[in-house]
Design a protein around this motif. Structure first.
Motif, PDB file in Angstrom:
ATOM      1  N   GLU A  31       2.939  -3.644  38.483  1.00  0.00           N
ATOM      2  CA  GLU A  31       2.635  -2.606  37.497  1.00  0.00           C
ATOM      3  C   GLU A  31       3.224  -1.240  37.854  1.00  0.00           C
ATOM      4  O   GLU A  31       3.412  -0.389  36.986  1.00  0.00           O
ATOM      5  CB  GLU A  31       1.123  -2.470  37.321  1.00  0.00           C
ATOM      6  CG  GLU A  31       0.451  -3.671  36.672  1.00  0.00           C
ATOM      7  CD  GLU A  31       0.186  -4.813  37.643  1.00  0.00           C
ATOM      8  OE1 GLU A  31       0.593  -4.687  38.817  1.00  0.00           O
ATOM      9  OE2 GLU A  31      -0.419  -5.820  37.232  1.00  0.00           O
ATOM     10  N   TRP A  32       3.513  -1.001  39.128  1.00  0.00           N
ATOM     11  CA  TRP A  32       4.005   0.304  39.566  1.00  0.00           C
ATOM     12  C   TRP A  32       5.398   0.615  39.035  1.00  0.00           C
ATOM     13  O   TRP A  32       5.811   1.778  38.976  1.00  0.00           O
ATOM     14  CB  TRP A  32       4.023   0.381  41.094  1.00  0.00           C
ATOM     15  CG  TRP A  32       4.976  -0.604  41.720  1.00  0.00           C
ATOM     16  CD1 TRP A  32       4.719  -1.881  42.066  1.00  0.00           C
ATOM     17  CD2 TRP A  32       6.348  -0.365  42.046  1.00  0.00           C
ATOM     18  NE1 TRP A  32       5.825  -2.489  42.594  1.00  0.00           N
ATOM     19  CE2 TRP A  32       6.846  -1.570  42.601  1.00  0.00           C
ATOM     20  CE3 TRP A  32       7.198   0.728  41.946  1.00  0.00           C
ATOM     21  CZ2 TRP A  32       8.165  -1.689  43.049  1.00  0.00           C
ATOM     22  CZ3 TRP A  32       8.507   0.612  42.381  1.00  0.00           C
ATOM     23  CH2 TRP A  32       8.979  -0.589  42.922  1.00  0.00           C
ATOM     24  N   LEU A  33       6.146  -0.426  38.645  1.00  0.00           N
ATOM     25  CA  LEU A  33       7.552  -0.230  38.314  1.00  0.00           C
ATOM     26  C   LEU A  33       7.758   0.654  37.089  1.00  0.00           C
ATOM     27  O   LEU A  33       8.623   1.534  37.088  1.00  0.00           O
ATOM     28  CB  LEU A  33       8.220  -1.594  38.089  1.00  0.00           C
ATOM     29  CG  LEU A  33       9.740  -1.523  37.892  1.00  0.00           C
ATOM     30  CD1 LEU A  33      10.415  -1.128  39.182  1.00  0.00           C
ATOM     31  CD2 LEU A  33      10.283  -2.852  37.394  1.00  0.00           C
ATOM     32  N   LYS A  34       6.970   0.443  36.030  1.00  0.00           N
ATOM     33  CA  LYS A  34       7.174   1.208  34.797  1.00  0.00           C
ATOM     34  C   LYS A  34       7.033   2.706  35.008  1.00  0.00           C
ATOM     35  O   LYS A  34       7.897   3.479  34.588  1.00  0.00           O
ATOM     36  CB  LYS A  34       6.232   0.711  33.702  1.00  0.00           C
ATOM     37  CG  LYS A  34       6.697  -0.573  33.029  1.00  0.00           C
ATOM     38  CD  LYS A  34       5.824  -0.909  31.832  1.00  0.00           C
ATOM     39  CE  LYS A  34       6.325  -2.165  31.129  1.00  0.00           C
ATOM     40  NZ  LYS A  34       5.482  -2.500  29.956  1.00  0.00           N
ATOM     41  N   PRO A  35       5.937   3.180  35.624  1.00  0.00           N
ATOM     42  CA  PRO A  35       5.852   4.628  35.834  1.00  0.00           C
ATOM     43  C   PRO A  35       6.856   5.145  36.860  1.00  0.00           C
ATOM     44  O   PRO A  35       7.248   6.315  36.821  1.00  0.00           O
ATOM     45  CB  PRO A  35       4.414   4.837  36.324  1.00  0.00           C
ATOM     46  CG  PRO A  35       4.001   3.523  36.888  1.00  0.00           C
ATOM     47  CD  PRO A  35       4.702   2.493  36.061  1.00  0.00           C
ATOM     48  N   ALA A  36       7.288   4.287  37.777  1.00  0.00           N
ATOM     49  CA  ALA A  36       8.214   4.730  38.826  1.00  0.00           C
ATOM     50  C   ALA A  36       9.636   4.873  38.319  1.00  0.00           C
ATOM     51  O   ALA A  36      10.401   5.711  38.823  1.00  0.00           O
ATOM     52  CB  ALA A  36       8.183   3.746  39.994  1.00  0.00           C
ATOM     53  N   LEU A  37      10.007   4.065  37.313  1.00  0.00           N
ATOM     54  CA  LEU A  37      11.399   4.022  36.877  1.00  0.00           C
ATOM     55  C   LEU A  37      11.918   5.369  36.362  1.00  0.00           C
ATOM     56  O   LEU A  37      12.982   5.841  36.805  1.00  0.00           O
ATOM     57  CB  LEU A  37      11.578   2.926  35.826  1.00  0.00           C
ATOM     58  CG  LEU A  37      13.014   2.563  35.449  1.00  0.00           C
ATOM     59  CD1 LEU A  37      13.849   2.249  36.682  1.00  0.00           C
ATOM     60  CD2 LEU A  37      13.022   1.374  34.495  1.00  0.00           C
ATOM     61  N   PRO A  38      11.221   6.064  35.429  1.00  0.00           N
ATOM     62  CA  PRO A  38      11.741   7.360  34.985  1.00  0.00           C
ATOM     63  C   PRO A  38      11.816   8.380  36.115  1.00  0.00           C
ATOM     64  O   PRO A  38      12.748   9.195  36.164  1.00  0.00           O
ATOM     65  CB  PRO A  38      10.755   7.798  33.894  1.00  0.00           C
ATOM     66  CG  PRO A  38       9.555   6.930  34.044  1.00  0.00           C
ATOM     67  CD  PRO A  38      10.029   5.662  34.650  1.00  0.00           C
ATOM     68  N   TRP A  39      10.861   8.332  37.055  1.00  0.00           N
ATOM     69  CA  TRP A  39      10.909   9.262  38.183  1.00  0.00           C
ATOM     70  C   TRP A  39      12.093   8.953  39.098  1.00  0.00           C
ATOM     71  O   TRP A  39      12.691   9.871  39.685  1.00  0.00           O
ATOM     72  CB  TRP A  39       9.603   9.170  38.977  1.00  0.00           C
ATOM     73  CG  TRP A  39       8.464   9.882  38.310  1.00  0.00           C
ATOM     74  CD1 TRP A  39       7.497   9.333  37.528  1.00  0.00           C
ATOM     75  CD2 TRP A  39       8.187  11.282  38.350  1.00  0.00           C
ATOM     76  NE1 TRP A  39       6.629  10.297  37.078  1.00  0.00           N
ATOM     77  CE2 TRP A  39       7.026  11.499  37.568  1.00  0.00           C
ATOM     78  CE3 TRP A  39       8.795  12.365  38.969  1.00  0.00           C
ATOM     79  CZ2 TRP A  39       6.469  12.767  37.400  1.00  0.00           C
ATOM     80  CZ3 TRP A  39       8.245  13.625  38.799  1.00  0.00           C
ATOM     81  CH2 TRP A  39       7.101  13.821  38.034  1.00  0.00           C
ATOM     82  N   THR A  40      12.444   7.689  39.221  1.00  0.00           N
ATOM     83  CA  THR A  40      13.606   7.316  40.034  1.00  0.00           C
ATOM     84  C   THR A  40      14.888   7.850  39.408  1.00  0.00           C
ATOM     85  O   THR A  40      15.782   8.349  40.109  1.00  0.00           O
ATOM     86  CB  THR A  40      13.690   5.786  40.186  1.00  0.00           C
ATOM     87  OG1 THR A  40      12.444   5.291  40.683  1.00  0.00           O
ATOM     88  CG2 THR A  40      14.806   5.389  41.132  1.00  0.00           C
ATOM     89  N   ILE A  41      14.981   7.757  38.091  1.00  0.00           N
ATOM     90  CA  ILE A  41      16.155   8.292  37.388  1.00  0.00           C
ATOM     91  C   ILE A  41      16.244   9.801  37.586  1.00  0.00           C
ATOM     92  O   ILE A  41      17.319  10.349  37.880  1.00  0.00           O
ATOM     93  CB  ILE A  41      16.091   7.944  35.888  1.00  0.00           C
ATOM     94  CG1 ILE A  41      16.137   6.429  35.691  1.00  0.00           C
ATOM     95  CG2 ILE A  41      17.239   8.599  35.135  1.00  0.00           C
ATOM     96  CD1 ILE A  41      15.836   5.990  34.266  1.00  0.00           C
ATOM     97  N   VAL A  42      15.104  10.487  37.439  1.00  0.00           N
ATOM     98  CA  VAL A  42      15.078  11.942  37.623  1.00  0.00           C
ATOM     99  C   VAL A  42      15.472  12.303  39.054  1.00  0.00           C
ATOM    100  O   VAL A  42      16.237  13.250  39.293  1.00  0.00           O
ATOM    101  CB  VAL A  42      13.677  12.493  37.287  1.00  0.00           C
ATOM    102  CG1 VAL A  42      13.555  13.957  37.724  1.00  0.00           C
ATOM    103  CG2 VAL A  42      13.410  12.376  35.796  1.00  0.00           C
ATOM    104  N   SER A  43      14.965  11.550  40.025  1.00  0.00           N
ATOM    105  CA  SER A  43      15.299  11.816  41.422  1.00  0.00           C
ATOM    106  C   SER A  43      16.795  11.652  41.675  1.00  0.00           C
ATOM    107  O   SER A  43      17.419  12.474  42.347  1.00  0.00           O
ATOM    108  CB  SER A  43      14.513  10.866  42.329  1.00  0.00           C
ATOM    109  OG  SER A  43      14.787  11.112  43.689  1.00  0.00           O
ATOM    110  N   ALA A  44      17.377  10.571  41.114  1.00  0.00           N
ATOM    111  CA  ALA A  44      18.819  10.350  41.269  1.00  0.00           C
ATOM    112  C   ALA A  44      19.609  11.485  40.624  1.00  0.00           C
ATOM    113  O   ALA A  44      20.623  11.952  41.173  1.00  0.00           O
ATOM    114  CB  ALA A  44      19.213   9.013  40.648  1.00  0.00           C
TER     115      ALA A  44
END
Length: 848
Positions: A232-245
C-alpha cells in the motif's frame, strides 16, 4: 584569573540561536518517540507527535532567522559571520554566506525537512505516524550536527554556528584577550568570490531540497516493512519520488549552470568527486522510479522495488560523508574541510542503514540480536573519535564496521526473500517491464562506476591501498558512459510502445521501425549540421534523435496529445535534447583564442599550451572569427572587470564581454563572461593578469633633473618625454581658490605608445608645492616645478623610472555550439517530471 568583561558584543541573537538548536533537537526526539508509540502502541500518541513536530519546525525557523540576522547585521563577534560574510556584499549574497559553511548547509537541510514534514502531516493521512517517525530521526541527527556541545576536552558533538569568534580563537590570537577586541574587527573575511554568483543563491537551496526530499520514498518503503503494509505504501510514495528526482536533478543542473558561468575550467561538468556524490543518488532515484512503476502495474519485483527505493537516501547520506568529512580534500576542488563531524556522520549512515532491518525483523530474538549488533558498532564508532592515535584499535573497528555492513545487507536481502518468496518478473521482450528493468540496470551500472571511482579515497583509507583517480577524468568517464547513454536513449525510445500486458507486437514493431527510419534520416542531416563524423558519436546522435522522435510519436499517436498523462514522454524528449546538447557542445567546442607566438601554458599538451592569447591594453588582436581589443579595466568591490571588444570578421556585429578576476592569496580566481546566441555561446575568461600590487611595489630608480622649455625633448631609459607647453590656468577641485597652479603638458612615447601627463606646480602666498604625475604604463614618475635661475625663471622636470607596468590580460575564449539544446532539454525534462508528479498525486487522491 580575573574574568574579562567584553564590550560591544550582541549576545542575544546567539543565545536565541543556541536555545532554538537545543529545542529543535529535543522536540525532534519527542516527536519521533510519540510517532513511534502511535505505530507500536496507541494512535493516541499521534497528536503529541504532531505537536512535537510543529514545535520542532518553529525552532528550526528560529535557528534560521537568528543565524541570518547575525550575518545580515554584520555581527562579527560570531565566528560564522566573520568567516563567511563581509560588509561589502549585497543582501542576496548574504544568503550564499548562510550556506557557504557546513553548519549553514546542515541547517538548510533541516529547514527543508521541516517543510516536507509539515506537508506530509496534512497529505499522507494513515501513513503519517511511521513516515514522520523516520523524518524525526533525520531531524534529530541533523540537529545534533549544530549542538556544539563538548564532552570534557575529548569530544565535541556538532559544530555550532553561534560560536563566538573569541571563544574559537582566544588561544591563537592575543587580541581576543582585550575587552574591546571588536574595535579591531571592522569586517569579515567575506564570501568566496567564486560563490558570488546568482546561481549560488539558487543552486544550494534546490540541491538541499532534493536531498531532503530523498527521505520521503525511503520513509514510505521502511514504513511499509514496519507496518506490514507491504504494497500500500507505493501509491503515496510514487509522486514524492518523482518530486524528489525532479528537485535533486534541478539542483544538480543548477550547479552545472553555476560552473559554466562562474568557474574557469571551460564547461558545466568536470566529473569532480563532489559533483559525482550528488549525481549517484539521482541516477539510482531515476532507476527506482521506473522499478516502482513496474511494481505498481504488475505487482512483481517487489524486492527490487524495496531495495531501489531505500538506496537513494542511503547514498545521499554517503555523499554527505564524502563531501563533509574532509576525505575528498585531496581529490576535489570544492569539498568541505573536516569540522570533526566524521564520527557523527558515520553514525548517521549506520543508523539509517540499519533502519530497514529494524523495521523488517519481527521476533523478539531477532530484535535483541540486531539491537546488540548495532549498538556495539555504534559504541565502537563513538570511541573511534577518542582513540585516533591507537592504529591497531582503529583497524579493528574499521573491520568490524565493514563486517557489520556486509552482515546487515545480507540479512536484509534474505529477510526480503523470506517475506516475498514468490516475487518474480515476467521476462519477455513483449513486456514493458523488461525494457524498464534494462534501463534501470543501465542507470545502476552508470551509478556504480561513478561511485566506485569517487570512493577511491575511502577505499584507500579502509584498505591502505593506493588507488588513484584517472589522470584525464573527463575522458575516462566519457569512455564508460557513452555506451550506457546510448543504451538508455534507445530504451527510452522504444519502451513506452510496449504494454505491461497484452502488447500487440506487430503494431508496436511498425511504430518503432517507422520512427527509427525517420530518426535515421534526420540524424544523417544533423550529422552535417553539427559536423559530427566519428562513429561512436554518430551512434549517440542517432539514439538521442530516436528518443525524441519516438516520444513525440507516442505523445501524438498513442496519447492523442493529452498533456496531463504525457509526463514520461515529455521527460524522455527532454533527455534526448540534453544528450544532443552534451554531445555537440562538448565534442565540437572550439577554442578560438589560438596563440601562435608565445607559450603561456604549463601543461604537457602542446595544443593546450596555445589556447591562451596575450591582449595588451589598447591593441587589437586577430582571434578568428573576431578581432578583439582589450579596452580597459574597472574595479568593482574586490574584482577587476576587463572590458573586451569583439568585432566580427564575417558580419557587421560587435559586442563587449567583461570577464572578471581577482588575485586571492597568490592565486588567480577568474569568472567568465558569455555572449549567448541561439546556436552557440562565446565563452571568455582571463587565465592570467599582471599582479598590480607587485608592480606598484617596485622601487623607483634615481630621480634625474632636467631643465626644459616648451618644445624640448628628454630622452629616458623607458622612452621620450616631450615638454609641449605650460598651462597657467589649471583648476583642481581639491585645491584652494587662491592657489595659482601651473601644469606641464607632456607627451610621453614609450614602447610604441603615446601617453599624456600633467604634473602640477602650485604657488601659495607664502610657499609652493608640487603634484606629481605617475604614468605606470611608461614606468615614469614626473615632478614639475619652476625656480629662479641666474636672474630668470626656468622650468624643470624631475623624472624617476622603473620597469613599465605591463597592462595586459591573457585570455581564453571558447565557442560552445548548440549548448542551448542542453539547457532546453533540462527545462523540458523538468516539465515532464512536474506533469508526472501532478498526475500521480491526483491518482492517489482519487484512490483515497
Amino acid at each position: 584569573m580575573k574574568e574579562i568583561l567584553y564590550t560591544g558584543e550582541n549576545l542575544l541573537l546567539g543565545n536565541i540561536g543556541h536555545f532554538c538548536v537545543a529545542l529543535a533537537f529535543c522536540s525532534a526526539i519527542f516527536s519521533g518517540i510519540s510517532y513511534f508509540l502511535a505505530v507500536e502502541k496507541d494512535v493516541f500518541w499521534k497528536k503529541y507527535g504532531r505537536i512535537g513536530f510543529i514545535i520542532h519546525s518553529i525552532a528550526v525557523s528560529g535557528i534560521f532567522i537568528s543565524l541570518f540576522s547575525i550575518i545580515y547585521g554584520h555581527y562579527f563577534e560570531y565566528k560564522y559571520a566573520w568567516q563567511h560574510s563581509s560588509k561589502s556584499l549585497p543582501w542576496y549574497y548574504m544568503l550564499s554566506c548562510f550556506w557557504e559553511g557546513q553548519e549553514g548547509s546542515f541547517l538548510l537541510w533541516m529547514f527543508w525537512n521541516a517543510v516536507i514534514g509539515l506537508l506530509l502531516i496534512f497529505k499522507i493521512k494513515n501513513w503519517e505516524s511511521p513516515v514522520l517517525a523516520i523524518v524525526c530521526i533525520t531531524q534529530a541527527v541533523l540537529s545534533s550536527m549544530l549542538l556544539g556541545i563538548e564532552i570534557g576536552n575529548l569530544y565535541k558533538i556538532g559544530s555550532s554556528p553561534f560560536e563566538l569568534l573569541r571563544v574559537a580563537m582566544i588561544d591563537t590570537a592575543p587580541v581576543f584577550k582585550n575587552a574591546d577586541y571588536l574595535s579591531n574587527i571592522t569586517d569579515g573575511r567575506g564570501l568566496n568570490p567564486l560563490l558570488q554568483n546568482y546561481w549560488m543563491v539558487i543552486h544550494p537551496p534546490f540541491l538541499f531540497f532534493g536531498f531532503a526530499s530523498g527521505i520521503v520514498p525511503f520513509a514510505f518503503a521502511v514504513s511499509g516493512l514496519w507496518t506490514g503494509n507491504f504494497k500500500e505504501w507505493l501509491k503515496p510514495a510514487l509522486p514524492w519520488t518523482i518530486v524528489s528526482a525532479m528537485l535533486l536533478g534541478a539542483g544538480i543542473i543548477m550547479g552545472g549552470f553555476w560552473a559554466y558561468e562562474s568557474l574557469s575550467f571551460g564547461g558545466y561538468w568536470a566529473w569532480d568527486p563532489v559533483e559525482n556524490a550528488s549525481l549517484v543518488p539521482w541516477l539510482i532515484l531515476i532507476a527506482a522510479l521506473h522499478i516502482m512503476i513496474v511494481y505498481k502495474n504488475t505487482g512483481t519485483s517487489i524486492i527490487i522495488t524495496y531495495i531501489f527505493t531505500i538506496l537513494p537516501f542511503l547514498l545521499i547520506l554517503y555523499a554527505t560523508f564524502l563531501t563533509r568529512s574532509g576525505i575528498l580534500g585531496d581529490s576535489s576542488v570544492h569539498s568541505f574541510t573536516d569540522l570533526g563531524l566524521s564520527g557523527q556522520l558515520l553514525v548517521f549512515i549506520f543508523l539509517f542503514y540499519a533502519l530497514p532491518l529494524f523495521a523488517i525483523v519481527k521476533t523478539k530474538k531477532q530484535k535483541i540480536f540486531l539491537h546488540l549488533s548495532y549498538w556495539v558498532v555504534f559504541t565502537l564508532n563513538i570511541l573511534l573519535a577518542f582513540i585516533n592515535k591507537n592504529q591497531t584499535l582503529i583497524e579493528i573497528i574499521k573491520w568490524i564496521d565493514i563486517v557489520f555492513l556486509i552482515f546487515i545487507t545480507v540479512w536484509f536481502v534474505v529477510s526480503l526473500y523470506k517475506i516475498f518468496p514468490s516475487s518474480k518478473t515476467e521476462e519477455s521482450f513483449k513486456n514493458r517491464s523488461l525494457w524498464l528493468f534494462l534501463g534501470s540496470l543501465a542507470l545502476v551500472l552508470s551509478a556504480f562506476q561513478v561511485l566506485l571511482v569517487t570512493s577511491f579515497p575511502v577505499i584507500n583509507k579502509l584498505f591502505s591501498t593506493k588507488l588513484a583517480p584517472p589522470v584525464d577524468a573527463m575522458a575516462s568517464y566519457n569512455k564508460f558512459h557513452l555506451p550506457v547513454a546510448i543504451v538508455i536513449a534507445l530504451l527510452s525510445a522504444i519502451s513506452q510502445f510496449f504494454k505491461f500486458k497484452n502488447t500487440n507486437i506487430s503494431k508496436t514493431l511498425i511504430h518503432i521501425f517507422k520512427n527509427f527510419v525517420f530518426s535515421l534520416i534526420l540524424s544523417a542531416v544533423l550529422m552535417y549540421v553539427f559536423k559530427i563524423f566519428t562513429i561512436k558519436y554518430l551512434f549517440l546522435l542517432l539514439a538521442s534523435v530516436f528518443t525524441i522522435i519516438s516520444n513525440i510519436s507516442y505523445f501524438v499517436e498513442v496519447l492523442k496529445g493529452k498533456l496531463k498523462i504525457s509526463g514520461a514522454s515529455v521527460a524522455h524528449i527532454g533527455f534526448g535534447f540534453m544528450l544532443i546538447g552534451i554531445l555537440v557542445s562538448s565534442e565540437k567546442k572550439q577554442v578560438i583564442s589560438i596563440n601562435r607566438t608565445i607559450d603561456f601554458g604549463t601543461e604537457t599538451d602542446e595544443k593546450t599550451k596555445r589556447e591562451n592569447i596575450l591582449l595588451p591594453r589598447g591593441d587589437t588582436i586577430l582571434m578568428n572569427p573576431y578581432k578583439v581589443t582589450y579596452l580597459k579595466d574597472t574595479i568593482k568591490g574586490q574584482n577587476t572587470y576587463y572590458k573586451i571588444l569583439y568585432k566580427s570578421l564575417t558580419k557587421n556585429e560587435e559586442f563587449i564581454l567583461e570577464p572578471n578576476a581577482r588575485i586571492n592569496e597568490g592565486q588567480l580566481m577568474a569568472n567568465p563572461d558569455i555572449k549567448r546566441y541561439l546556436t552557440h555561446d562565446i565563452y571568455s575568461y582571463v587565465s592570467s593578469v599582471p599582479d598590480r600590487e607587485k608592480q606598484d611595489a617596485q622601487p623607483w630608480g634615481e630621480t634625474k633633473q632636467h631643465k626644459v622649455k616648451p618644445g624640448d625633448t628628454v630622452l629616458t631609459e623607458n622612452g621620450i618625454v616631450i615638454f609641449e607647453s605650460i598651462d597657467k590656468n589649471v583648476k583642481l577641485s581639491t585645491a584652494r581658490v587662491d592657489n595659482e597652479m601651473w601644469g606641464a603638458n607632456l607627451k610621453i612615447i614609450s614602447q610604441g605608445k603615446t601617453y599624456s601627463a600633467k604634473p602640477i606646480f602650485a604657488i601659495t602666498k607664502n610657499s609652493f608645492y608640487t603634484i606629481e604625475d605617475q604614468i605606470n604604463e611608461a614606468g615614469m614618475k614626473i615632478i614639475f616645478y619652476v625656480k629662479a635661475d641666474n636672474g630668470s625663471v626656468s622650468a624643470y622636470i624631475d623624472i624617476a623610472e622603473r620597469a613599465p607596468v605591463r597592462d595586459f590580460i591573457i585570455l581564453k575564449a571558447i565557442m560552445f555550439p548548440y549548448i542551448n539544446l542542453l539547457w532546453g532539454g533540462v527545462i523540458i525534462m523538468t516539465a515532464g517530471f512536474i506533469i508526472s508528479a501532478v498526475k500521480r498525486s491526483k491518482d492517489y487522491r482519487k484512490s483515497n
